[in-house]
Design a protein around this motif. Structure first.
Motif, PDB file in Angstrom:
ATOM      1  N   GLY A 145      39.010  54.951  45.292  1.00 24.43           N
ATOM      2  CA  GLY A 145      39.749  53.925  45.992  1.00 24.43           C
ATOM      3  C   GLY A 145      38.576  52.834  45.859  1.00 24.43           C
ATOM      4  N   PHE A 146      37.628  53.086  46.678  1.00 23.67           N
ATOM      5  CA  PHE A 146      36.937  51.721  47.052  1.00 23.67           C
ATOM      6  C   PHE A 146      36.658  50.879  45.959  1.00 23.67           C
ATOM      7  CE2 PHE A 146      33.004  49.749  49.359  1.00 23.67           C
ATOM      8  CZ  PHE A 146      33.408  48.871  50.160  1.00 23.67           C
ATOM      9  N   CYS A 147      35.703  52.011  45.609  1.00 20.90           N
ATOM     10  CA  CYS A 147      35.090  51.040  44.555  1.00 20.90           C
ATOM     11  C   CYS A 147      35.118  50.765  42.884  1.00 20.90           C
ATOM     12  CB  CYS A 147      33.526  52.071  43.736  1.00 20.90           C
ATOM     13  SG  CYS A 147      31.806  52.830  45.548  1.00 20.90           S
ATOM     14  N   GLY A 148      35.971  51.834  42.980  1.00 16.18           N
ATOM     15  CA  GLY A 148      37.416  51.041  41.941  1.00 16.18           C
ATOM     16  C   GLY A 148      37.880  49.386  42.590  1.00 16.18           C
ATOM     17  N   GLY A 149      38.569  49.368  43.423  1.00 19.63           N
ATOM     18  CA  GLY A 149      38.658  48.244  44.468  1.00 19.63           C
ATOM     19  C   GLY A 149      37.605  47.135  44.280  1.00 19.63           C
ATOM     20  N   LEU A 150      36.622  46.979  43.903  1.00 17.50           N
ATOM     21  CA  LEU A 150      35.765  46.614  45.367  1.00 17.50           C
ATOM     22  C   LEU A 150      34.855  45.562  43.391  1.00 17.50           C
ATOM     23  CD1 LEU A 150      33.324  45.517  47.034  1.00 17.50           C
ATOM     24  CD2 LEU A 150      32.296  46.867  46.386  1.00 17.50           C
ATOM     25  N   THR A 151      34.537  47.051  42.593  1.00 22.78           N
ATOM     26  CA  THR A 151      34.156  46.202  41.121  1.00 22.78           C
ATOM     27  C   THR A 151      35.148  45.239  40.392  1.00 22.78           C
ATOM     28  OG1 THR A 151      34.591  48.459  40.652  1.00 22.78           O
ATOM     29  CG2 THR A 151      32.480  48.031  41.677  1.00 22.78           C
ATOM     30  N   THR A 152      35.201  45.381  39.058  1.00 22.91           N
ATOM     31  CA  THR A 152      35.909  44.105  38.734  1.00 22.91           C
ATOM     32  C   THR A 152      35.707  44.255  36.717  1.00 22.91           C
ATOM     33  OG1 THR A 152      37.286  42.387  38.010  1.00 22.91           O
ATOM     34  CG2 THR A 152      35.448  42.005  39.545  1.00 22.91           C
ATOM     35  N   PHE A 153      36.266  45.047  36.203  1.00 18.70           N
ATOM     36  CA  PHE A 153      35.186  44.846  34.843  1.00 18.70           C
ATOM     37  C   PHE A 153      36.364  44.400  34.095  1.00 18.70           C
ATOM     38  CE2 PHE A 153      35.043  46.797  30.241  1.00 18.70           C
ATOM     39  CZ  PHE A 153      34.107  46.309  30.190  1.00 18.70           C
ATOM     40  N   SER A 154      38.018  44.128  34.691  1.00 20.30           N
ATOM     41  CA  SER A 154      38.657  42.732  33.944  1.00 20.30           C
ATOM     42  C   SER A 154      38.219  41.732  34.026  1.00 20.30           C
ATOM     43  CB  SER A 154      40.212  42.552  33.878  1.00 20.30           C
ATOM     44  OG  SER A 154      39.942  42.693  35.735  1.00 20.30           O
ATOM     45  N   THR A 155      37.681  41.317  35.105  1.00 18.98           N
ATOM     46  CA  THR A 155      36.912  39.815  34.920  1.00 18.98           C
ATOM     47  C   THR A 155      35.652  39.329  34.723  1.00 18.98           C
ATOM     48  OG1 THR A 155      38.193  40.359  37.407  1.00 18.98           O
ATOM     49  CG2 THR A 155      36.376  38.012  37.607  1.00 18.98           C
ATOM     50  N   PHE A 156      34.743  41.287  34.749  1.00 16.97           N
ATOM     51  CA  PHE A 156      33.465  40.363  34.200  1.00 16.97           C
ATOM     52  C   PHE A 156      33.872  40.133  32.418  1.00 16.97           C
ATOM     53  CE2 PHE A 156      30.888  43.456  31.197  1.00 16.97           C
ATOM     54  CZ  PHE A 156      29.600  42.832  31.611  1.00 16.97           C
ATOM     55  N   SER A 157      35.201  40.705  32.047  1.00 22.93           N
ATOM     56  CA  SER A 157      35.501  40.659  30.723  1.00 22.93           C
ATOM     57  C   SER A 157      36.186  39.118  30.155  1.00 22.93           C
ATOM     58  CB  SER A 157      36.721  41.884  29.860  1.00 22.93           C
ATOM     59  OG  SER A 157      35.681  43.263  30.424  1.00 22.93           O
ATOM     60  N   GLN A 158      36.699  39.041  31.171  1.00 19.50           N
ATOM     61  CA  GLN A 158      37.543  37.739  31.418  1.00 19.50           C
ATOM     62  C   GLN A 158      35.958  36.126  31.203  1.00 19.50           C
ATOM     63  OE1 GLN A 158      37.857  35.194  34.272  1.00 19.50           O
ATOM     64  NE2 GLN A 158      38.221  33.783  32.115  1.00 19.50           N
ATOM     65  N   GLU A 159      35.288  36.186  31.886  1.00 23.02           N
ATOM     66  CA  GLU A 159      34.012  35.500  32.242  1.00 23.02           C
ATOM     67  C   GLU A 159      32.894  35.534  31.191  1.00 23.02           C
ATOM     68  OE1 GLU A 159      34.036  35.728  37.553  1.00 23.02           O
ATOM     69  OE2 GLU A 159      32.745  37.089  36.571  1.00 23.02           O
ATOM     70  N   SER A 160      33.148  37.096  30.969  1.00 23.94           N
ATOM     71  CA  SER A 160      31.801  36.695  29.255  1.00 23.94           C
ATOM     72  C   SER A 160      32.971  36.269  28.510  1.00 23.94           C
ATOM     73  CB  SER A 160      31.888  38.372  28.695  1.00 23.94           C
ATOM     74  OG  SER A 160      31.139  39.268  30.398  1.00 23.94           O
ATOM     75  N   LEU A 161      34.010  36.278  28.409  1.00 27.00           N
ATOM     76  CA  LEU A 161      34.805  35.390  26.933  1.00 27.00           C
ATOM     77  C   LEU A 161      35.221  34.620  27.841  1.00 27.00           C
ATOM     78  CD1 LEU A 161      36.276  36.045  23.945  1.00 27.00           C
ATOM     79  CD2 LEU A 161      37.905  36.452  25.792  1.00 27.00           C
ATOM     80  N   THR A 162      35.133  33.577  28.586  1.00 27.02           N
ATOM     81  CA  THR A 162      35.338  32.306  28.720  1.00 27.02           C
ATOM     82  C   THR A 162      33.829  31.601  28.073  1.00 27.02           C
ATOM     83  OG1 THR A 162      37.143  32.724  29.705  1.00 27.02           O
ATOM     84  CG2 THR A 162      35.651  30.518  30.525  1.00 27.02           C
ATOM     85  N   LEU A 163      32.482  32.137  29.267  1.00 29.84           N
ATOM     86  CA  LEU A 163      31.504  31.742  28.348  1.00 29.84           C
ATOM     87  C   LEU A 163      31.600  31.865  26.998  1.00 29.84           C
ATOM     88  CD1 LEU A 163      29.477  33.728  31.329  1.00 29.84           C
ATOM     89  CD2 LEU A 163      29.728  31.205  31.426  1.00 29.84           C
ATOM     90  N   ILE A 164      31.804  32.669  26.721  1.00 28.86           N
ATOM     91  CA  ILE A 164      31.329  32.320  24.858  1.00 28.86           C
ATOM     92  C   ILE A 164      32.403  31.499  24.834  1.00 28.86           C
ATOM     93  CG2 ILE A 164      31.911  33.585  22.708  1.00 28.86           C
ATOM     94  CD1 ILE A 164      31.234  36.059  24.996  1.00 28.86           C
ATOM     95  N   GLN A 165      33.478  31.537  24.892  1.00 27.55           N
ATOM     96  CA  GLN A 165      34.689  30.709  23.921  1.00 27.55           C
ATOM     97  C   GLN A 165      33.921  28.430  24.244  1.00 27.55           C
ATOM     98  OE1 GLN A 165      38.318  31.648  25.970  1.00 27.55           O
ATOM     99  NE2 GLN A 165      38.557  32.923  23.883  1.00 27.55           N
ATOM    100  N   SER A 166      33.542  28.891  25.282  1.00 25.58           N
ATOM    101  CA  SER A 166      33.093  27.167  26.372  1.00 25.58           C
ATOM    102  C   SER A 166      31.358  27.135  25.839  1.00 25.58           C
ATOM    103  CB  SER A 166      32.826  27.349  27.344  1.00 25.58           C
ATOM    104  OG  SER A 166      32.291  28.386  28.018  1.00 25.58           O
TER     105      SER A 166
END
Length: 135
Positions: free
Chosen positions: A83-104
């Protein structure tokens, strides 16, 4: 079963709200949730901060639940970890930000972000586990 689902729901809601507030705090303090690394590009510090904090906490909570397995119910363990750690952390945002950095075109910055996230995340889980286990 309903009690377990409710515990995960309450924990993830709390963790998710905290993640949102950390993002707001980083925006307020620095003007953005990403910090410039010069030629490497932006570093998503807000996401990195919540993910590393969540890694540390899940190590701590895991060590607690192992050490006090007879006193720590499955409900509490699931509320804190899934619950708490799963809600606090975010693999999906990490992945999206990583891809955005690569694409830019910020390949080096993306690799730094990915590397720091993974290595420091593992170290944070280990540190949380070790700190509690040594008590």
């Amino acid at each position: 079963m309903f009690r377990l689902i409710l515990a995960v729901f309450l924990g993830s809601g709390t963790g998710g709200v905290l993640r949102y507030l950390v993002g707001l705090l980083f925006n307020r303090l620095s003007g953005a949730s990403m910090q410039s690394l010069g030629s490497l590009g932006p570093l998503p510090v807000a996401t990195l901060a919540v993910n590393l904090a969540g890694c540390f906490l899940i190590g701590l909570f895991y060590a607690f639940s192992v050490r006090y397995s007879s006193e720590c119910s499955e409900t509490v363990r699931l509320m804190l970890t899934t619950g708490f750690c799963g809600g606090l952390t975010t693999f999906s945002t990490f992945s999206q930000e990583s891809l955005t950095l690569i694409q830019s075109g910020h390949i080096a910055g993306a690799l730094l972000y990915i590397g720091v996230s993974l290595i420091a995340g593992l170290a944070a889980v280990d540190l949380g586990t070790l700190l509690f286990a040594s008590r």
